[in-house]
Scaffold this motif. Structure first.
Motif, mmCIF file in Angstrom:
data_model
loop_
_atom_site.group_PDB
_atom_site.id
_atom_site.type_symbol
_atom_site.label_atom_id
_atom_site.label_comp_id
_atom_site.label_asym_id
_atom_site.label_seq_id
_atom_site.Cartn_x
_atom_site.Cartn_y
_atom_site.Cartn_z
ATOM 1 N N ILE A 39 0.875 -1.185 0.014
ATOM 2 C CA ILE A 39 0.142 -0.145 -0.015
ATOM 3 C C ILE A 39 0.868 1.282 -0.070
ATOM 4 O O ILE A 39 1.885 1.579 0.894
ATOM 5 N N SER A 57 -0.601 2.799 4.724
ATOM 6 C CA SER A 57 0.378 3.225 3.894
ATOM 7 C C SER A 57 1.581 2.417 4.406
ATOM 8 O O SER A 57 2.058 2.759 5.538
ATOM 9 N N ASN A 81 -1.852 1.037 -4.781
ATOM 10 C CA ASN A 81 -0.843 0.054 -4.396
ATOM 11 C C ASN A 81 -0.279 -0.623 -5.360
ATOM 12 O O ASN A 81 -0.622 -0.550 -6.549
#
Length: 280
Positions: A39, A57, A81
């Protein structure tokens, strides 16, 4: 259902830029490949029949073949991603040539977090892999195989501990549909009877089934879901606590604060201050 890899393919990699509100419309599973995602942006909540966890993230998530799962948005950040699909034959190569236990450990843990330096290394490695994959050079498969080996070893050696909530027993399809209903309606004044009706069960039967499988009551799970979304808003927005309370179904800031004190041993304001100080 997700699109499976062509039979002759051993690995594929894509860069995806999806809207923040992207959600899987139903439980899905990959029937013929392993999946690995990194991500770059966004916050996701992931449910499998065995556990649930949040990914953010800089996190890596993996899924073995045949495991049903579903993801939901946790914030208003766009979902960006890298997504890698890996054939069973390539997985077998890794197990034979490197270490079977490492492969099993990675795909059993499913979710990994890393320090900033490792996140930088992961990003660079995945950028290289995407470039190799898109060029389709004669030696691309061999280069990708080596890069994948490096990626799996990096994940195994450099990951930090993550929090996963295991369920009391394997979830049935009906209970997972009820969880999806909660994710869709947690902002509203929903009750147990609403979720039970949504999946066609009586209140009593649904209550017993939910508690026996998830390990907590419907009402507690609903509070946990609302708190999870409230935390994301506290960290990722500057909205006042009173507005966050309404957005997450708590009706007012006093109720949100009471739940924070009871289940988090802090207040929403203190939680936000602590989270922001860790990021600075």
């Amino acid at each position: 259902m997700p699109i499976n890899m062509p039979e002759e393919a051993r690995i594929s990699i894509r860069y995806r830029h999806l809207p923040a509100d992207f959600k899987m419309p139903q439980m899905e599973r990959a029937e013929s490949h392993y999946t690995l995602g990194y991500i770059l942006s966004g916050d996701r909540h992931i449910i499998t029949p065995y556990e649930q966890y949040d990914a953010h993230s800089g996190d890596v998530t993996v899924m073995p073949p045949m495991l049903y799962h579903r993801t939901f948005p946790l914030s208003t950040k766009p979902y960006i991603n890298y997504l890698i699909k890996i054939s069973p034959s390539l997985a077998d190569d890794f197990c034979r040539e490197i270490d079977e236990n490492i492969w099993k450990t990675v795909f059993e843990q499913k979710h990994f977090h890393f320090d900033p330096d490792t996140q930088t290394l992961l990003t660079m490695l995945l950028q290289d892999m995407l470039s190799i994959y898109e060029k389709k050079s004669p030696h691309g498969d061999l280069l990708l195989k080596g890069a994948l080996y490096r990626l799996i070893l990096l994940i195994h050696e450099r990951n930090l501990s993550t929090g996963r909530q295991a369920f009391h027993s394997t979830l049935s399809e009906s209970v997972m549909e009820a969880m999806y209903y909660i994710e869709q309606h947690y902002e509203e004044d929903i009750r147990l009877r609403d979720a039970a009706s949504a999946i066609g069960f009586s209140d009593g039967h649904f209550s017993r089934l939910f508690s026996s499988q998830v390990g907590i009551s419907f009402s507690q799970y609903l509070i946990n879901t609302r708190l999870r979304h409230a935390k994301e808003l506290l960290i990722n927005t500057t909205l006042p606590v009173s507005e966050i309370a309404i957005k997450c179904g708590f009706n007012n800031s006093d109720y949100l604060s009471a739940c924070f004190r009871k289940y988090e041993s802090t207040t929403p304001t203190s939680f936000r201050r602590s989270a922001l100080s860790k990021e600075s």
